[in-house]
Design a protein around this motif. Sequence first.
Motif, PDB file in Angstrom:
ATOM      1  N   ARG A  30      46.722  45.944  28.255  1.00 20.33           N
ATOM      2  CA  ARG A  30      46.009  46.138  29.629  1.00 20.33           C
ATOM      3  C   ARG A  30      46.269  46.397  30.982  1.00 20.33           C
ATOM      4  NH1 ARG A  30      43.517  40.904  27.589  1.00 20.33           N
ATOM      5  NH2 ARG A  30      44.116  40.163  29.507  1.00 20.33           N
ATOM      6  N   VAL A  86      46.229  47.626  38.255  1.00 23.89           N
ATOM      7  CA  VAL A  86      45.120  47.163  37.725  1.00 23.89           C
ATOM      8  C   VAL A  86      44.937  46.528  36.217  1.00 23.89           C
ATOM      9  CG1 VAL A  86      42.493  47.575  36.358  1.00 23.89           C
ATOM     10  CG2 VAL A  86      43.478  48.530  38.264  1.00 23.89           C
ATOM     11  N   ARG A 130      40.472  38.761  42.375  1.00 23.45           N
ATOM     12  CA  ARG A 130      39.555  39.319  41.133  1.00 23.45           C
ATOM     13  C   ARG A 130      38.456  39.642  41.423  1.00 23.45           C
ATOM     14  NH1 ARG A 130      40.865  35.693  36.176  1.00 23.45           N
ATOM     15  NH2 ARG A 130      39.750  37.009  34.921  1.00 23.45           N
ATOM     16  N   PRO A 147      32.408  45.487  39.780  1.00 22.36           N
ATOM     17  CA  PRO A 147      33.579  45.936  39.209  1.00 22.36           C
ATOM     18  C   PRO A 147      33.364  46.642  37.988  1.00 22.36           C
ATOM     19  CG  PRO A 147      33.263  43.904  38.568  1.00 22.36           C
ATOM     20  CD  PRO A 147      31.989  44.657  40.098  1.00 22.36           C
ATOM     21  N   LEU A 176      43.044  43.600  33.089  1.00 27.04           N
ATOM     22  CA  LEU A 176      41.824  43.154  32.418  1.00 27.04           C
ATOM     23  C   LEU A 176      41.948  42.094  32.732  1.00 27.04           C
ATOM     24  CD1 LEU A 176      41.452  47.230  29.646  1.00 27.04           C
ATOM     25  CD2 LEU A 176      40.428  46.106  32.290  1.00 27.04           C
ATOM     26  N   THR A 178      37.668  50.740  32.444  1.00 27.11           N
ATOM     27  CA  THR A 178      38.169  50.988  33.386  1.00 27.11           C
ATOM     28  C   THR A 178      38.011  52.928  34.491  1.00 27.11           C
ATOM     29  OG1 THR A 178      40.681  51.326  33.130  1.00 27.11           O
ATOM     30  CG2 THR A 178      39.460  49.009  33.982  1.00 27.11           C
ATOM     31  N   VAL A 231      34.866  46.468  35.455  1.00 28.26           N
ATOM     32  CA  VAL A 231      35.075  45.296  34.258  1.00 28.26           C
ATOM     33  C   VAL A 231      34.478  43.363  35.403  1.00 28.26           C
ATOM     34  CG1 VAL A 231      36.255  44.049  32.093  1.00 28.26           C
ATOM     35  CG2 VAL A 231      36.240  46.346  32.378  1.00 28.26           C
ATOM     36  N   LEU A 270      37.916  41.867  37.069  1.00 26.48           N
ATOM     37  CA  LEU A 270      38.722  42.505  35.953  1.00 26.48           C
ATOM     38  C   LEU A 270      40.174  41.719  37.615  1.00 26.48           C
ATOM     39  CD1 LEU A 270      39.806  45.069  35.139  1.00 26.48           C
ATOM     40  CD2 LEU A 270      39.118  46.453  37.328  1.00 26.48           C
ATOM     41  N   GLU A 271      41.561  41.813  37.234  1.00 28.49           N
ATOM     42  CA  GLU A 271      42.521  41.173  37.814  1.00 28.49           C
ATOM     43  C   GLU A 271      43.416  42.632  38.887  1.00 28.49           C
ATOM     44  OE1 GLU A 271      47.173  38.966  38.676  1.00 28.49           O
ATOM     45  OE2 GLU A 271      45.260  38.857  36.427  1.00 28.49           O
ATOM     46  N   GLN A 272      43.363  42.077  40.731  1.00 28.96           N
ATOM     47  CA  GLN A 272      44.079  43.331  40.914  1.00 28.96           C
ATOM     48  C   GLN A 272      45.295  43.284  42.050  1.00 28.96           C
ATOM     49  OE1 GLN A 272      40.800  45.624  43.169  1.00 28.96           O
ATOM     50  NE2 GLN A 272      39.765  46.767  41.716  1.00 28.96           N
TER      51      GLN A 272
END
Length: 192
Positions: free
Chosen positions: A113, A189, A168, A132, A191, A67, A134, A137-139
């Motif tokens: 993470r 953020v 995501r 992204p 992972l 990230t 990664v 990636l969850e935001q």
Amino acid sequence: MKQPVEGEVDARLAARLAELRGERGWSLGELAERSGVSRSTLSRAERAEISPTAALLNRLCQVYGRTMSRLLSEVEAESGPVPLVRAGEQSVWEDRASGFVRRSVSPPHPSLRGELVEGRLAAGADLVYDRPPVPGLEQHIWVLEGALAVTAQDVEHRLDTGDCLRLRVWGPTRFRCAGAEEARYVLSVVLP
């Protein structure tokens, strides 16, 4: 921890980008093919002749599998992980070309993470990421002040003060200041 001055951060970032490429044994040409960024731009970034934009760093983070927060924490950290970073010691990085200012709120740690980032977009600023860093990636995007338009998966979400969007990230995203005043938000953020 002393806050590094702007020139120091750019110089450390340039050195770290060169190190990452060297660790993989890639030429500038190989990195250009993998990232879609020209060899000349990569060379200038590694020599600190230019300050990379957020979009450029995002492409490089994707290639290197990290990230942006992790990359910047590698640049900014002078010692190992710490559990607390005081407000005045939090690292700030600015993409002057796009009107984006990023503050690393969470204490940097290479093996955790989740992280918190404060973002500020100047009025009229429009920040586009083609992918992204990664995939998956969850935001969580929580607007503290102003209005922000976030586009993901071809859907634009307009967020006003207090609104929070969870998503995501698999493809391109766009962060646009949607008001006449600066937008300030928290980006969480996580992972995958």
